[in-house]
Every structure is written in C-alpha cells, then in structure tokens.
Scaffold this motif. Sequence first.
Motif, PDB file in Angstrom:
ATOM      1  N   LYS A   1       1.049  -1.236   0.012  1.00  0.00           N
ATOM      2  CA  LYS A   1       0.047   0.137   0.198  1.00  0.00           C
ATOM      3  C   LYS A   1       0.850   1.337   0.071  1.00  0.00           C
ATOM      4  CE  LYS A   1      -4.043  -2.219   2.332  1.00  0.00           C
ATOM      5  NZ  LYS A   1      -4.777  -2.002   3.595  1.00  0.00           N
TER       6      LYS A   1
ATOM      7  N   GLN B   1      -5.127   2.385  -4.349  1.00  0.00           N
ATOM      8  CA  GLN B   1      -5.883   1.193  -4.437  1.00  0.00           C
ATOM      9  C   GLN B   1      -6.503   1.024  -5.927  1.00  0.00           C
ATOM     10  OE1 GLN B   1      -8.683   1.847  -1.123  1.00  0.00           O
ATOM     11  NE2 GLN B   1      -7.707  -0.280  -0.069  1.00  0.00           N
ATOM     12  N   LYS B   2      -6.298  -0.232  -6.282  1.00  0.00           N
ATOM     13  CA  LYS B   2      -7.032  -0.570  -7.751  1.00  0.00           C
ATOM     14  C   LYS B   2      -8.420  -1.078  -7.547  1.00  0.00           C
ATOM     15  CE  LYS B   2      -2.548  -1.520  -9.622  1.00  0.00           C
ATOM     16  NZ  LYS B   2      -1.578  -2.529 -10.181  1.00  0.00           N
ATOM     17  N   LYS B   3      -9.224  -1.051  -8.255  1.00  0.00           N
ATOM     18  CA  LYS B   3     -10.759  -1.086  -8.170  1.00  0.00           C
ATOM     19  C   LYS B   3     -10.970  -2.416  -8.890  1.00  0.00           C
ATOM     20  CE  LYS B   3     -13.348   2.090  -7.380  1.00  0.00           C
ATOM     21  NZ  LYS B   3     -14.323   3.386  -7.223  1.00  0.00           N
ATOM     22  N   VAL B   4     -11.689  -3.317  -8.411  1.00  0.00           N
ATOM     23  CA  VAL B   4     -12.239  -4.502  -8.774  1.00  0.00           C
ATOM     24  C   VAL B   4     -13.856  -4.599  -8.949  1.00  0.00           C
ATOM     25  CG1 VAL B   4     -12.155  -7.081  -8.871  1.00  0.00           C
ATOM     26  CG2 VAL B   4     -10.331  -5.756  -8.272  1.00  0.00           C
TER      27      VAL B   4
ATOM     28  N   LEU C   1      -9.129  -9.779  -1.633  1.00  0.00           N
ATOM     29  CA  LEU C   1      -8.770  -8.779  -2.404  1.00  0.00           C
ATOM     30  C   LEU C   1      -8.652  -7.393  -1.549  1.00  0.00           C
ATOM     31  CD1 LEU C   1     -10.933  -9.427  -5.667  1.00  0.00           C
ATOM     32  CD2 LEU C   1      -8.631  -9.451  -5.387  1.00  0.00           C
ATOM     33  N   THR C   2      -9.649  -7.074  -0.716  1.00  0.00           N
ATOM     34  CA  THR C   2      -9.247  -5.816   0.163  1.00  0.00           C
ATOM     35  C   THR C   2      -7.898  -5.879   0.777  1.00  0.00           C
ATOM     36  OG1 THR C   2     -11.572  -5.583   0.155  1.00  0.00           O
ATOM     37  CG2 THR C   2     -10.319  -4.382   2.100  1.00  0.00           C
TER      38      THR C   2
ATOM     39  N   ASN D   1      -5.064  -4.497  -1.005  1.00  0.00           N
ATOM     40  CA  ASN D   1      -5.063  -3.297  -1.638  1.00  0.00           C
ATOM     41  C   ASN D   1      -5.895  -3.027  -2.582  1.00  0.00           C
ATOM     42  OD1 ASN D   1      -4.346  -0.403  -0.915  1.00  0.00           O
ATOM     43  ND2 ASN D   1      -2.618  -0.660  -2.583  1.00  0.00           N
ATOM     44  N   TYR D   2      -7.088  -3.835  -2.906  1.00  0.00           N
ATOM     45  CA  TYR D   2      -8.086  -3.514  -3.960  1.00  0.00           C
ATOM     46  C   TYR D   2      -9.226  -2.985  -3.141  1.00  0.00           C
ATOM     47  CZ  TYR D   2      -5.082  -6.092  -7.126  1.00  0.00           C
ATOM     48  OH  TYR D   2      -4.101  -6.423  -8.050  1.00  0.00           O
ATOM     49  N   THR D   3      -9.887  -2.221  -4.116  1.00  0.00           N
ATOM     50  CA  THR D   3     -11.204  -1.827  -3.690  1.00  0.00           C
ATOM     51  C   THR D   3     -12.369  -2.745  -4.375  1.00  0.00           C
ATOM     52  OG1 THR D   3     -10.616   0.604  -3.149  1.00  0.00           O
ATOM     53  CG2 THR D   3     -13.219   0.085  -3.595  1.00  0.00           C
ATOM     54  N   VAL D   4     -13.008  -3.357  -3.554  1.00  0.00           N
ATOM     55  CA  VAL D   4     -14.070  -4.171  -4.204  1.00  0.00           C
ATOM     56  C   VAL D   4     -15.559  -3.651  -4.269  1.00  0.00           C
ATOM     57  CG1 VAL D   4     -15.317  -6.416  -4.229  1.00  0.00           C
ATOM     58  CG2 VAL D   4     -12.757  -6.191  -3.553  1.00  0.00           C
TER      59      VAL D   4
ATOM     60  N   ALA E   1      -9.433  -1.691 -12.617  1.00  0.00           N
ATOM     61  CA  ALA E   1      -8.502  -2.774 -12.887  1.00  0.00           C
ATOM     62  C   ALA E   1      -9.053  -3.746 -13.232  1.00  0.00           C
ATOM     63  CB  ALA E   1      -7.589  -2.595 -11.726  1.00  0.00           C
TER      64      ALA E   1
END
Length: 133
Positions: free
Chosen positions: A48, A54-57, A83-84, A87-90, A105
Amino acid sequence: MEYIDATSSRRWPANTNPVVRHVVVEYGTRLERVVSDAEQEITNAIIKAVEGQQKKVYFVQARREGHGQRDEQSGYNTISQALTRDNYTVEKLVLAQKGGADDAAVVVVAGPTADFLPGEIEMLRRYWGRAAS
C-alpha cells in the motif's frame, strides 16, 4: 526488523517478542499503519505504501439477482475480503445502472444466471477494449 517502544524509546532485538501495538511503514511521503506484526499484514502495508493507490475490482451483479445470502454461499465475501487485504477496492457493478467501469483494474463476470442486454454487452466490450489497449 526492529521493535521500538515509542513510549519509552526502548529497543528490543529482533529475536525477542515484545507486545506489538502497531507497525508503521513509511515510503516517501506515505505512511501505512498496521495493528499486527503478522507477515501478511506487514507485507500488505508495504504494498500500500509503495503503490500509493488502491486498484478497483468490480463484480458484475445481474439486475435480476439478489444480494446478501448468495454472496456468502458463493464465496464472493471471502474473495472480496482477500482482495481488500491486498489493497484492492471491491465493488458490485450493475451494468444497467452505471455508465461503465472506467476506473476498474478488473471486471469480474462470475456465474451469470441470465443473458446480458445489448447495452450491457456494449459496456463490457468498451471496458475490455480499453483494458486491451
């Protein structure tokens, strides 16, 4: 790794196990705080701090399907939590309600239960075309 007690400036060798209140990872001007000394949590804090965003899924949610119980039964909650942590936003994406996934992403279409409408297919094609370029 160095353990430091911020309240007393006492330092412990890495082979001891003091009570860890939090770990701070600093990279440039970014700081990430972790309330655990677990390897996974520290690794994620490093990611992070280095990536800085953060990349978005998006998980495509069919307009006819419900929320909640289906998510738990199908494992979406487990995947979302993993995923969270990485470092992804879901978020869920209802193609009929949103103009697209321009900030995504990744767009996941998992186990659709109905055919997509032509406009929904076009939204997905736009995303996949953007992602391929």
